[in-house]
Structure formats: structure tokens, C-alpha cells
Design an enzyme around this catalytic site. Structure first.
Site, mmCIF file in Angstrom:
data_model
loop_
_atom_site.group_PDB
_atom_site.id
_atom_site.type_symbol
_atom_site.label_atom_id
_atom_site.label_comp_id
_atom_site.label_asym_id
_atom_site.label_seq_id
_atom_site.Cartn_x
_atom_site.Cartn_y
_atom_site.Cartn_z
ATOM 1 N N ALA A 74 -40.769 47.874 9.322
ATOM 2 C CA ALA A 74 -39.722 46.917 9.699
ATOM 3 C C ALA A 74 -39.037 46.343 8.456
ATOM 4 C CB ALA A 74 -40.339 45.782 10.513
ATOM 5 N N TYR A 141 -32.050 44.389 -1.965
ATOM 6 C CA TYR A 141 -32.883 45.222 -1.088
ATOM 7 C C TYR A 141 -34.041 45.833 -1.883
ATOM 8 C CZ TYR A 141 -34.350 49.423 1.378
ATOM 9 O OH TYR A 141 -35.108 50.422 1.962
#
Ligand code: UFG
Length: 326
Positions: A74, A141
């Protein structure tokens, strides 16, 4: 083993679930369906809908299922989005991962597999990229994944659990004509090119042709999603003795132009293209050296050829032109 799979309704996670069940593991998927699809989760895997940012929810899932292992897929995973919304990554990605790690630690879950990324290496000095390349994340990220790797490093050092970090290069292809890639909005090259082939878009915009590469367009290492899933199974089984960090790609780089050409030949469609501006943050070339996982775990991709990767994605897109249709 009983394996808790976060993000198991997402693109890579759903294929991981598929391979885990096939390998006779007992699977519990946790997903908030913000990016994933309920229909991507096979019926013989348990499914719990919920948000990993809610630590009490995460604890309750561990209380109920007491997993032997976690696969943590996730994640928010778009480099460009992370440059515009850094706290979704440096905040939410990190907090969700820490909630899962804390619950694993509190419930005696000893194996943890993290989906990490080639974006850890920013714009690397050496191609192909091995595990010794300097870590210099190219975006919030990549940084969020590095922070999670460092947390796992400390849990390993403190003997709380063993972990594997799998640094994916470009996940691509479909595990079957019914199990494929469906993002909204779609930003990835191969699905967009195939949407052009299907007539759902007019053309593919090539983000820059002035890079220092053989044809001026960016080079990436496309690795079949099922080969990625296989690497997770191997890593899970190898976590008895020590933690492990691996770069995961085919070792072959293809330019954006070469991807489009291959898609033309696979689909028989014209696929008009147009040169546009470079996308901020795109490094010219990212290709993995995956010798370490090949040698240590015997990983060997079943689908190393770009043509086969694109053909599998094409079969999915033709059968499901609108993706999962919930
Ligand atoms: N590209 C285009 N036109 C498009 C879309 C993409 O030219 O419409 C180009 C990009 O500029 C890039 C290549 O195609 O050069 C591949 O782009 P993707 O968006 O498919 O993938 P990225 O390489 O940007 O990112 C992927 C994952 C990230 C991961 C990264 C690691 O999405 O999560 O690989 O290499 F961090």
C-alpha cells in the site's frame, strides 16, 4: 504462512496475492480501495477494507489475524504527484508504513516485505544500478520509501523482525487477461500507449526527445508484474536467517520510442505519437542490475522480453477496456 497484504487490491499487490494463494499461503488483504479494486482480489483471500493511517484499525486487524508475515504494497507511488504534494508521501506514506511496522512488532510478526523503488537512486552515476549505488532519492516519493527502509533496518538491528526491501524498477504487464493495471488517472507509459491503440486517446505524448540516450528519449527497465510477485514469494521464504535488500528489474533498458514501436508491432495499431516537453524529475536512464537477487534467491524472470510484457498488458486492455468496472 499467514500473510497480511496491504494494498492487495492494487496493481502489483493483487498479483502478489494471486501468487501467494497459488503457493498455498493464507492471505488477508487490507486495502482502503482509494487506488485498488475489490474485483482484483481473488475470492479465496480474506479482505478487510480500512485505512492504514488509523493505527487502532491496523492493530485490530493484527489482533484478529496474527499474521506470520506482512507484504506492504500500500502506497502512494507517483513521482510527479510527490513533487507537488510532498506531505502525501513524507507524511501519509511514512505514517501508514510505521503503523504497520508497529503493529507487526507488537504482535510478533517476524517477516516484513516492503515495496520500494528505483526512485531511491535519483539520477544515478552508474548504469546498470546495483545495491551499492548511492542512495539519493529523486523525489519525496523515493524519500518516503527510504525512510521506511531505514525504520526496517533498525527493527532488524534490534532483532524485532527480518525484512526484505524490493526496489522495483518499472512494473508492467498483466498477470492474466483478468488481472491487470487500472489507475485513475493513468500516468504510466505502457497503459497510455495501449489506450491509444484502443482508440481511447488520440496520441501518446513523448515527454522529451533531447535526453542523452541512444534516441533522445528516456530509458527504463520494464519488469513483468508477475516476475515481481515471484520475487516477493522467494523473499518471504528466505527471511528465516537475515534481512535482504534487492534491486528488481530485467537489466534491459528500453527507450520511450522503443516501447511505442514494440506496442505498434504487438497491437498492429498505428499509435500516433508527438514530442512534448520533458516531465520534471524524469532521469534519462534507469536500468537495474539484479544479479544479487538472482544469485541469492534464484530469481529469474519468466517474462524478460518487452514484447511479451506488452502483449500481456494488451490482452488485459482488450478484454477490459474500462478496467475493473465496479
Ligand atoms: N512517458 C511519456 N509519456 C507518457 C507517460 C510516460 O513519454 O504519457 C515516459 C516518461 O517520461 C518516462 C517513461 O515514459 O521516461 C516511463 O514513465 P512511467 O510514468 O511509466 O514510469 P516512471 O519511470 O516515471 O515511474 C515508474 C513508477 C514509479 C517508480 C519509477 C522507478 O511509476 O513509481 O518507475 O523507476 F518510482
Amino acid at each position: 504462512m499467514k500473510v497480511l497484504v496491504t494494498g492487495g487490491a492494487g496493481y502489483v499487490g493483487s498479483v502478489g496475492v494471486h501468487e501467494l494463494v497459488k503457493a498455498d499461503h493464507n492471505v488477508v488483504v487490507v486495502d482502503n480501495l482509494s487506488q485498488g479494486h475489490r474485483d482484483a482480489v481473488r475470492e479465496d483471500a480474506a479482505f478487510v477494507k480500512g485505512n492504514l493511517l488509523d493505527a487502532e484499525f491496523v492493530d485490530a486487524v493484527f489482533d484478529e489475524h496474527t499474521p506470520d508475515a506482512v507484504m506492504h504494497f500500500a502506497s502512494k507511488s507517483l513521482v510527479g504527484e510527490s513533487m507537488e504534494k510532498p506531505f502525501l508521501y513524507l507524511g501519509d506514506n511514512v505514517r501508514a508504513g510505521l503503523n504497520v511496522m508497529r503493529a507487526a512488532a507488537n504482535h510478533g510478526t517476524k517477516r516484513f516485505i516492503l515495496s520500494s523503488t528505483a526512485n531511491l537512486f535519483g539520477d544515478p552515476a552508474e548504469i546498470p544500478i546495483d545495491e551499492n549505488e548511492e542512495i539519493a532519492p529523486g523525489s519525496p516519493y523515493g524519500e518516503s520509501k527510504f525512510i521506511l527502509e531505514r525504520n526496517l533496518h533498525w527493527l532488524d538491528t534490534l532483532d524485532v523482525l527480518r525484512f526484505a526491501s524490493l526496489r522495483y524498477f518499472n512494473a508492467a504487464g498483466a498477470a492474466s487477461p483478468d488481472l491487470g493495471e487500472d489507475h485513475d488517472p493513468e500516468t504510466h507509459l505502457i497503459p497510455i500507449v495501449l489506450e491509444v491503440a484502443l482508440g481511447q486517446r488520440d496520441k501518446i505524448e513523448i515527454y522529451g526527445d533531447n535526453y542523452d540516450t541512444r534516441d533522445g528519449t528516456c530509458i527504463r527497465d520494464y519488469v513483468h508484474v508477475q516476475d515481481l510477485a515471484q520475487a516477493h514469494i522467494l523473499a518471504l521464504e528466505a527471511l528465516d536467517d537475515q534481512s535482504r535488500v534487492y534491486n528488481l528489474g530485467n537489466g534491459n533498458g528500453y527507450s520511450v520510442q522503443e516501447v511505442i514501436e514494440t506496442a505498434r508491432s504487438v497491437t498492429g495499431a498505428e499509435i500516433p505519437s508527438e514530442i512534448g516537453s520533458p516531465r520534471p524529475g524524469d532521469p534519462p536512464e534507469l536500468v537495474a542490475r539484479s544479479d544479487k537477487i538472482r544469485t541469492e534467491l534464484g530469481w529469474s524472470p519468466d517474462y524478460p522480453e518487452l514484447e511479451d510484457i506488452i502483449a500481456s498488458a494488451w490482452a488485459w486492455h482488450q478484454k477490459h477496456p474500462d478496467g475493473y468496472e465496479e
